[in-house]
Write an enzyme that holds these catalytic residues in place. Structure first.
Site, PDB file in Angstrom:
ATOM      1  CB  CYS A 196      -0.925   0.004   1.212  1.00 53.86           C
ATOM      2  SG  CYS A 196      -2.145  -1.303   1.128  1.00 53.86           S
TER       3      CYS A 196
HETATM    4  N1  NAD Z   1      -2.739  -6.389   1.508  1.00 53.70           N
HETATM    5  C1  NAD Z   1      -3.205  -5.351   2.154  1.00 53.70           C
HETATM    6  O1  NAD Z   1      -2.906  -5.177   3.334  1.00 53.70           O
HETATM    7  C2  NAD Z   1      -4.137  -4.346   1.497  1.00 53.70           C
HETATM    8  C3  NAD Z   1      -4.767  -3.414   2.302  1.00 53.70           C
HETATM    9  C4  NAD Z   1      -5.642  -2.505   1.743  1.00 53.70           C
HETATM   10  C5  NAD Z   1      -5.866  -2.507   0.370  1.00 53.70           C
HETATM   11  N2  NAD Z   1      -5.235  -3.423  -0.426  1.00 53.70           N
HETATM   12  C6  NAD Z   1      -5.553  -3.391  -1.848  1.00 53.70           C
HETATM   13  O2  NAD Z   1      -6.360  -4.519  -2.172  1.00 53.70           O
HETATM   14  C7  NAD Z   1      -6.062  -4.970  -3.488  1.00 53.70           C
HETATM   15  C8  NAD Z   1      -5.658  -6.444  -3.450  1.00 53.70           C
HETATM   16  O3  NAD Z   1      -4.490  -6.556  -2.662  1.00 53.70           O
HETATM   17  P1  NAD Z   1      -4.010  -7.917  -2.050  1.00 53.70           P
HETATM   18  O4  NAD Z   1      -3.022  -7.556  -1.019  1.00 53.70           O
HETATM   19  O5  NAD Z   1      -5.158  -8.787  -1.660  1.00 53.70           O
HETATM   20  O6  NAD Z   1      -3.298  -8.564  -3.335  1.00 53.70           O
HETATM   21  P2  NAD Z   1      -2.820 -10.076  -3.528  1.00 53.70           P
HETATM   22  O7  NAD Z   1      -1.777 -10.051  -4.570  1.00 53.70           O
HETATM   23  O8  NAD Z   1      -2.554 -10.711  -2.205  1.00 53.70           O
HETATM   24  O9  NAD Z   1      -4.114 -10.806  -4.091  1.00 53.70           O
HETATM   25  C9  NAD Z   1      -4.656 -10.541  -5.326  1.00 53.70           C
HETATM   26  C10 NAD Z   1      -5.258 -11.820  -5.868  1.00 53.70           C
HETATM   27  O10 NAD Z   1      -5.886 -11.519  -7.106  1.00 53.70           O
HETATM   28  C11 NAD Z   1      -5.611 -12.550  -8.016  1.00 53.70           C
HETATM   29  N3  NAD Z   1      -5.793 -12.019  -9.351  1.00 53.70           N
HETATM   30  C12 NAD Z   1      -4.949 -11.275 -10.103  1.00 53.70           C
HETATM   31  N4  NAD Z   1      -5.518 -10.958 -11.264  1.00 53.70           N
HETATM   32  C13 NAD Z   1      -6.765 -11.491 -11.255  1.00 53.70           C
HETATM   33  C14 NAD Z   1      -7.826 -11.506 -12.171  1.00 53.70           C
HETATM   34  N5  NAD Z   1      -7.739 -10.877 -13.343  1.00 53.70           N
HETATM   35  N6  NAD Z   1      -8.946 -12.175 -11.829  1.00 53.70           N
HETATM   36  C15 NAD Z   1      -9.036 -12.808 -10.651  1.00 53.70           C
HETATM   37  N7  NAD Z   1      -8.054 -12.834  -9.724  1.00 53.70           N
HETATM   38  C16 NAD Z   1      -6.932 -12.173 -10.033  1.00 53.70           C
HETATM   39  C17 NAD Z   1      -4.202 -12.968  -7.682  1.00 53.70           C
HETATM   40  O11 NAD Z   1      -3.933 -14.283  -8.151  1.00 53.70           O
HETATM   41  C18 NAD Z   1      -4.241 -12.911  -6.154  1.00 53.70           C
HETATM   42  O12 NAD Z   1      -4.681 -14.124  -5.588  1.00 53.70           O
HETATM   43  C19 NAD Z   1      -4.964  -4.043  -4.010  1.00 53.70           C
HETATM   44  O13 NAD Z   1      -5.557  -3.007  -4.724  1.00 53.70           O
HETATM   45  C20 NAD Z   1      -4.352  -3.489  -2.738  1.00 53.70           C
HETATM   46  O14 NAD Z   1      -3.794  -2.216  -2.958  1.00 53.70           O
HETATM   47  C21 NAD Z   1      -4.382  -4.348   0.120  1.00 53.70           C
END
Ligand code: NAD
Length: 445
Positions: free
Chosen positions: A279
């Protein structure tokens, strides 16, 4: 035609089926929250490896216990699939896919766009879609909305708030913080129309203790960015003060502790080896990029980015100074980095400053190893492909290194043992002194 009331009734009776797209750090715990709140969930992901792990009742994220997944699968409430043609089966689609930066540090919207295109193919009347991925203000209405209006299942243009519902609700998470869970962290929601907000609020109210409705998706998108920019700027400020105070022979940690006694108007932020995680190093630049469209420069964000990006270079400078004081040079020195994850007690490596430290130290001729109890092998990232395995922390191994550099202050580290058996330690987190350890082998960075 399916009315809004039909969807609201399904939500109220917990008969609405929830689809989560992207089963990562955000999507997986959110899906479990819905399951534990009495809903059935289908998890969708493009990563084929994740599906059998989940269906076997296992977790691939350290702080999510296998037991929760197993319960979800055994009770028949969790299904997981790569088959997106099953999207019409769900009533609510929640998008949790990555939003990284590309190699030019500009928003990489490819995951959101490809997900939205897939949803467009299958979107049916009466479904609610919410986007949770962090992004710039305007994404929901500029990218998702036009695609969904043109979904083939709507004879002429689909009408948002009538034929389908669309909202943005940013994820807020503090990984591994036992004081907050997905359920207890208030959730901001902005809908494209009043009806969109009403159904999105009903869905989240069913499993989240407190929701915070706002007037539009753009406000919700901007809220998330404000939160992360606030952290980035304040971390940059203490990182800068650390360098200034070091020159002045003032202990930044003592100053922060003293300032924290102020009961109002001050919130402590702590210096470190550089920003990490999905983030804070990334999200602020989504706004920088979008602001250019409005001919505005985001000077604070850029400045904070500059200072935070410089931080690992500052740490390596300190490593060189400390070695130099002992008549040693970094070139050829064996250096052990403690901690590979970007923050303590987790296994998440994304944007970890430890990787940057390895790169800079190696470029100056150091022979670098690392230890991290939660990261046995460094996974390849988009930028780095280090083939390295975690070195065991034994007496002999520690003594073999010219210098130990603490990058991540995991609680499981035995700090007494480490200092006792090391020649020289540089601590970027004040972890040793927090344990009351004083030593002439110990330096700050
Ligand atoms: N990790 C955190 O602490 C956090 C906190 C707040 C916001 N976010 C936001 O949330 C969002 C997701 O982050 P995350 O940490 O869960 O990411 P991540 O990489 O852990 O998970 C994303 C998932 O999406 C899947 N994916 C990718 N492309 C895809 C598609 N086209 N269709 C279906 N699945 C797909 C990936 O295989 C993965 O399993 C981001 O925008 C991030 O900025 C994350």
């Amino acid at each position: 035609m399916k009315s809004k009331q039909t969807l609201l009734n399904l939500i109220e009776k917990k008969q609405a089926k929830i689809g989560i797209i992207g089963l990562g750090y955000v999507g997986l715990p959110l899906g479990l929250e819905f399951i534990e709140g009495g809903f059935n969930v289908i998890g969708f992901d493009v990563d084929e490896k994740k599906i059998p792990i989940l269906l076997n009742g296992n977790s691939y994220i350290k702080h999510i216990k296998d037991e929760r997944i197993k319960n979800a699968v055994d009770t028949g409430r969790l299904e997981a699939t790569t088959d997106f043609s099953r999207l019409p089966e769900v009533d609510v689609i929640i998008i949790c896919v990555p939003t990284p930066l590309d190699e030019h540090r500009e928003p990489d919207m490819s995951y959101v766009v490809s997900t939205a295109e897939t949803i467009q193919k299958y979107l049916r009347e009466g479904q609610l879609v919410t986007l949770e991925s962090t992004t710039y203000p305007g994404t929901t209405e500029e990218i998702l909305l036009p695609l969904f209006e043109d979904a083939p299942s709507f004879k002429s243009k689909g009408k948002v708030g009538k034929d389908f519902y669309l909202a943005f609700s940013p994820e807020r998470e503090d990984p591994n913080n036992p004081n907050f869970t997905t359920k207890t962290i208030p959730k901001v929601i902005g809908g494209c129309t009043e009806a969109c907000l009403e159904v999105a609020k009903a869905v989240y109210d069913a499993v989240i203790d407190k929701t915070v409705p706002v007037s539009s998706p753009r406000v919700a998108e901007a809220t998330k960015l404000l939160e992360n920019i606030y952290r980035s700027v304040n971390i940059a400020l203490v990182n800068e003060l650390k360098m200034v105070f070091h020159r002045m022979d003032i202990d930044i940690w003592e100053v922060i502790n003293a300032a924290s006694s102020k009961p109002f108007g001050y919130h402590p932020f702590y210096p470190g080896p550089g920003l990490g995680g999905h983030c804070i190093p990334i999200d602020p630049f989504y706004l920088t990029w979008k602001a250019r469209e409005y001919e505005v420069n985001t000077k604070f964000i850029e400045l904070a980015g500059e200072i935070n990006t410089h931080q690992p270079y500052y740490v390596v400078q300190r490593v060189m100074e400390v070695l130099n004081q002992r008549g040693k040079s970094l070139n050829g020195a064996k250096v052990l980095i403690l901690g590979a994850a970007y923050k303590k007690n987790i296994d998440d490596m994304r944007e970890s400053p430890s990787l940057k430290l390895i790169e800079i130290l190696r470029s100056k001729g150091a022979v670098v190893s690392y230890n991290d109890p939660y990261v046995p092998k460094l996974p390849p990232t988009r930028k780095y492909k280090f083939d390295m395995e975690s070195v065991e922390l034994t007496e002999n191994n520690l003594q073999d290194f010219e210098l130990i550099l603490l990058s991540t202050d995991h609680d499981v580290y035995d700090y007494e043992f480490i200092i006792k058996n090391s020649k020289l330690v540089i601590d970027t987190r004040n972890a040793f002194r927090k344990k009351g350890i004083q030593s002439d082998k110990l330096y700050d960075a």
